[in-house]
Design a protein around this motif. Structure first.
Motif, PDB file in Angstrom:
ATOM      1  N   ASP A   2      -0.987  10.228  16.740  1.00  0.00           N
ATOM      2  CA  ASP A   2      -0.296   8.992  17.102  1.00  0.00           C
ATOM      3  C   ASP A   2      -1.304   8.000  17.666  1.00  0.00           C
ATOM      4  O   ASP A   2      -1.989   8.281  18.655  1.00  0.00           O
ATOM      5  CB  ASP A   2       0.773   9.301  18.153  1.00  0.00           C
ATOM      6  N   ASP A 165      -4.965   1.905   0.162  1.00  0.00           N
ATOM      7  CA  ASP A 165      -3.588   1.998   0.657  1.00  0.00           C
ATOM      8  C   ASP A 165      -2.721   1.145  -0.261  1.00  0.00           C
ATOM      9  O   ASP A 165      -3.168   0.092  -0.733  1.00  0.00           O
ATOM     10  CB  ASP A 165      -3.510   1.477   2.097  1.00  0.00           C
ATOM     11  N   ASP A 168      -2.750  -2.627   0.409  1.00  0.00           N
ATOM     12  CA  ASP A 168      -3.992  -3.393   0.462  1.00  0.00           C
ATOM     13  C   ASP A 168      -3.898  -4.689  -0.339  1.00  0.00           C
ATOM     14  O   ASP A 168      -4.318  -5.758   0.134  1.00  0.00           O
ATOM     15  CB  ASP A 168      -5.157  -2.562  -0.077  1.00  0.00           C
ATOM     16  N   PRO A 245       3.279  -0.306  10.421  1.00  0.00           N
ATOM     17  CA  PRO A 245       2.928   1.010   9.851  1.00  0.00           C
ATOM     18  C   PRO A 245       1.612   0.983   9.077  1.00  0.00           C
ATOM     19  O   PRO A 245       0.839   1.960   9.129  1.00  0.00           O
ATOM     20  CB  PRO A 245       4.115   1.322   8.924  1.00  0.00           C
ATOM     21  N   TYR A 246       1.342  -0.103   8.387  1.00  0.00           N
ATOM     22  CA  TYR A 246       0.073  -0.221   7.659  1.00  0.00           C
ATOM     23  C   TYR A 246      -1.104  -0.184   8.630  1.00  0.00           C
ATOM     24  O   TYR A 246      -2.077   0.544   8.415  1.00  0.00           O
ATOM     25  CB  TYR A 246       0.071  -1.523   6.856  1.00  0.00           C
ATOM     26  N   ARG A 248      -1.134   1.046  11.589  1.00  0.00           N
ATOM     27  CA  ARG A 248      -1.210   2.371  12.209  1.00  0.00           C
ATOM     28  C   ARG A 248      -1.937   3.351  11.282  1.00  0.00           C
ATOM     29  O   ARG A 248      -2.807   4.112  11.722  1.00  0.00           O
ATOM     30  CB  ARG A 248       0.192   2.886  12.534  1.00  0.00           C
ATOM     31  N   ARG A 249      -1.617   3.316   9.997  1.00  0.00           N
ATOM     32  CA  ARG A 249      -2.287   4.205   9.047  1.00  0.00           C
ATOM     33  C   ARG A 249      -3.785   3.918   9.010  1.00  0.00           C
ATOM     34  O   ARG A 249      -4.619   4.840   8.999  1.00  0.00           O
ATOM     35  CB  ARG A 249      -1.700   4.032   7.641  1.00  0.00           C
ATOM     36  N   ARG A 250      -4.121   2.645   8.966  1.00  0.00           N
ATOM     37  CA  ARG A 250      -5.531   2.271   8.878  1.00  0.00           C
ATOM     38  C   ARG A 250      -6.297   2.689  10.139  1.00  0.00           C
ATOM     39  O   ARG A 250      -7.425   3.177  10.063  1.00  0.00           O
ATOM     40  CB  ARG A 250      -5.653   0.757   8.644  1.00  0.00           C
ATOM     41  N   GLU A 252      -5.521   5.127  12.214  1.00  0.00           N
ATOM     42  CA  GLU A 252      -5.638   6.586  12.236  1.00  0.00           C
ATOM     43  C   GLU A 252      -6.838   7.037  11.403  1.00  0.00           C
ATOM     44  O   GLU A 252      -7.627   7.891  11.822  1.00  0.00           O
ATOM     45  CB  GLU A 252      -4.360   7.235  11.704  1.00  0.00           C
ATOM     46  N   THR A 253      -6.980   6.440  10.224  1.00  0.00           N
ATOM     47  CA  THR A 253      -8.103   6.801   9.350  1.00  0.00           C
ATOM     48  C   THR A 253      -9.422   6.370   9.970  1.00  0.00           C
ATOM     49  O   THR A 253     -10.421   7.102   9.936  1.00  0.00           O
ATOM     50  CB  THR A 253      -7.921   6.145   7.966  1.00  0.00           C
TER      51      THR A 253
END
Length: 276
Positions: A2, A165, A168, A245-246, A248-250, A252-253
């Protein structure tokens, strides 16, 4: 994992503002990206001038003076710089941090009718904020003064993130449209500037100058992502529903050390008349 988003600015317009903190974050990437070949070509031309007078370099939109710190040591002659920015604090900060004699000048280029006395005009990450008329006027004033121009780090709109993604492309399209708002050139700036200087008799040399980003640039990448998403959402509010959410994903990576990217820029060296 998270990832907290304490500084998310998803509803705010614009990309990162030119604060000293943002400029400091990007300076190492800017220095690595600029086309050293063009600086060397400029230095060769200046080194061939007869006599030993100082070269006068004007840095327009100088920020904290990153361009001077990168370019001044590469030039082969005594030199004096004029550090120009509409933000007085930035102009004076830049003049104090330039490794050669330098003077601060507060104002936009539009405030000046002439570049008389300027031998080389330089800028960094500026052309994409201008209109076609602005760039045409800049080329005309350079031609009137007979000065060379080194115009660096203009965005091209080419951005590649790894891993990809699904969002993108949507983010990129909205961001590029935001860059072109109100007649600004955005990613069209390198082509427009190259044509404008060529019309005024310049030999224009162009080279790519991309940011190449990875885990070692994590702080820069995070701020760049946040600003990019902010601008995309300001242009296309429909993206607000998917932007967090986008991001957050980026992040995290990125924080796992697995996000890499290339952000396209172009550098132009315009040499006047017979100085080719």
């Amino acid at each position: 994992m998270d990832v907290p988003l304490p500084r998310a600015r998803l509803s705010a317009p614009g990309s990162p503002v030119c604060t000293p903190d943002w400029l400091g974050l990007r300076e190492p990437a800017d220095h690595a990206a600029r086309a050293g070949e063009l600086a060397d070509r400029l230095a060769d031309r200046l080194g061939a001038w007869p006599g030993a007078r100082d070269v006068v370099v004007r840095d327009v939109g100088c920020g904290t003076g990153s361009m001077g710190r990168w370019l001044a040591p590469r030039l082969a002659r005594p030199q004096r710089w004029v550090l120009q920015d509409r933000d007085a604090d930035l102009a004076h900060r830049a003049a104090a941090a330039t490794p050669v004699p330098a003077t601060a000048l507060v104002g936009d280029l539009a405030d000046d009718d002439t570049l008389a006395g300027t031998d080389v005009l330089v800028c960094s990450a500026l052309l994409d904020l201008l209109t076609a008329s602005d760039v045409e006027g800049l080329a005309a004033r350079c031609a009137e003064a007979g000065c060379a121009a080194l115009l660096t780090l203009s965005v091209t709109g080419v951005v590649a993130l790894d891993p990809v993604d699904p969002l993108d492309d949507d983010i990129a399209a909205a961001f590029d449209a935001h860059q072109r708002r109100d007649g600004r050139l955005g990613p069209d700036a390198p082509d427009v500037a190259e044509a404008a200087f060529a019309r005024h008799g310049y030999a224009v040399h162009r080279r790519p100058s991309p940011w190449r980003l990875g885990p070692g640039n994590a702080a820069l990448v995070e701020e760049w992502l946040r600003g990019r998403i902010d601008a995309a959402c300001a242009q296309d509010p429909a993206l607000l529903a998917v932007a967090e959410p986008y991001l957050r994903r980026r992040l995290e990576t990125l924080r796992a050390g697995n996000l890499y990217g290339e952000v396209g820029h172009a550098d132009l060296l315009a040499l006047p008349g017979t100085d080719r």
